[in-house]
Design an enzyme around this catalytic site. Structure first.
Site, PDB file in Angstrom:
ATOM      1  N   HIS A  45       0.704  -1.184   0.028  1.00  0.00           N
ATOM      2  CA  HIS A  45      -0.119   0.088  -0.129  1.00  0.00           C
ATOM      3  C   HIS A  45       0.962   1.424  -0.168  1.00  0.00           C
ATOM      4  O   HIS A  45       0.696   2.088  -0.944  1.00  0.00           O
ATOM      5  CB  HIS A  45      -0.992   0.042   1.253  1.00  0.00           C
ATOM      6  CG  HIS A  45      -1.708   1.090   1.243  1.00  0.00           C
ATOM      7  ND1 HIS A  45      -3.079   1.077   0.701  1.00  0.00           N
ATOM      8  CD2 HIS A  45      -1.462   2.394   1.978  1.00  0.00           C
ATOM      9  CE1 HIS A  45      -3.523   2.260   1.148  1.00  0.00           C
ATOM     10  NE2 HIS A  45      -2.655   3.299   1.724  1.00  0.00           N
ATOM     11  N   GLU A  46       1.896   1.189   0.926  1.00  0.00           N
ATOM     12  CA  GLU A  46       2.742   2.367   1.116  1.00  0.00           C
ATOM     13  C   GLU A  46       3.798   2.670  -0.328  1.00  0.00           C
ATOM     14  O   GLU A  46       3.834   3.921  -0.770  1.00  0.00           O
ATOM     15  CB  GLU A  46       3.515   2.614   2.227  1.00  0.00           C
ATOM     16  CG  GLU A  46       2.743   2.722   3.368  1.00  0.00           C
ATOM     17  CD  GLU A  46       1.770   3.874   3.526  1.00  0.00           C
ATOM     18  OE1 GLU A  46       2.192   4.934   3.121  1.00  0.00           O
ATOM     19  OE2 GLU A  46       0.680   3.645   4.203  1.00  0.00           O
ATOM     20  N   HIS A 104       2.001   4.395  -3.172  1.00  0.00           N
ATOM     21  CA  HIS A 104       2.018   5.691  -2.969  1.00  0.00           C
ATOM     22  C   HIS A 104       3.089   6.268  -3.522  1.00  0.00           C
ATOM     23  O   HIS A 104       3.109   7.528  -4.203  1.00  0.00           O
ATOM     24  CB  HIS A 104       1.581   6.213  -1.578  1.00  0.00           C
ATOM     25  CG  HIS A 104       0.115   5.889  -0.992  1.00  0.00           C
ATOM     26  ND1 HIS A 104      -0.913   6.570  -1.692  1.00  0.00           N
ATOM     27  CD2 HIS A 104      -0.384   5.381   0.282  1.00  0.00           C
ATOM     28  CE1 HIS A 104      -2.022   6.213  -0.935  1.00  0.00           C
ATOM     29  NE2 HIS A 104      -1.700   5.575   0.038  1.00  0.00           N
TER      30      HIS A 104
END
Length: 222
Positions: A22-23, A26
């Site tokens: 997820h990170e 980003h």
């Protein structure tokens, strides 16, 4: 006792996939948009240690929702500010949904075809299950329109006005999240699950957004 230990091992392994991806997503979107801040802070990596927040990890393992260390991003470096903000805000949840899409067929195949090798098979299947489940939970949780979640940043990237609702969510969103967290903890402790607003909303939405994945793979898998 052994089963509980194996469950926590599976949860931990699943989180090592869900949170870093997820990170990193980003950071990937930010770099592609022209901002190299994730690389400057050594966060442009899938290494779980670079992304884990201890409190967020514990909350995710115990309550089913939590958080990782926010990816450092400087929107002023984006080639196109609005476009960059939009893609960075949705990158994490898109990555989580894609991970759920991949984890589900692997879970089905593991259950059907992986021979029983003691605890290994149990951990493998449980890890795939939690990867599928947590990916969808993280998808829903992060799209809530409360600052500092991705949902608020998505609204921010699409919204040209700064009305009362926007400012309320910007200034008090984090406190609403805390209140919902503690309400969920109270519900678990007392068994009053009907008052767990956040948990019930997440479970309901997850039951809906998982259907396309189940339907798609149901047409392919035996």
């Amino acid at each position: 006792m052994v089963e509980k230990i194996l469950e926590y091992i599976s949860i931990f392994l699943a989180l090592m996939l869900v949170l870093p991806l997820h990170e990193f997503a980003h950071g990937f979107a930010a770099v592609k948009s022209g901002d190299y801040t994730p690389k400057m802070y050594n966060r442009y990596t899938l290494n779980p240690l670079a992304h884990f927040d201890v409190v967020g990890l514990v909350c995710f393992a115990v309550f089913g929702f939590g958080w990782a260390r926010p990816m450092p991003v400087n929107p002023r470096n984006f080639k196109n500010y609005k476009q960059g903000c939009f893609f960075v805000s949705i990158a994490g949840v898109v990555a989580n949904y894609l991970l759920a899409f991949v984890a589900f067929p692997l879970l089905v195949l593991a259950i059907m075809y992986v021979p029983t090798f003691g605890y290994f098979t149990d951990v493998l299947c449980s890890t795939l299950y939690y990867t599928f489940r947590f990916s969808l939970v993280f998808f829903v949780f992060n799209l809530l329109p409360f600052y500092p979640l991705d949902g608020f940043r998505l609204v921010d990237s699409l919204n040209k006005t700064r009305g009362k609702v926007y400012m309320f969510l910007r200034n008090y969103g984090i406190y609403l999240l805390y209140a919902l967290f503690f309400l969920g903890i109270f519900a678990d402790a007392t068994g009053l699950y009907q008052i767990d607003i956040l948990g019930n909303i997440i479970n309901y939405v997850v039951s809906i957004i998982q259907k396309p994945i189940l339907m798609f793979w149901g047409l392919i898998l035996p």
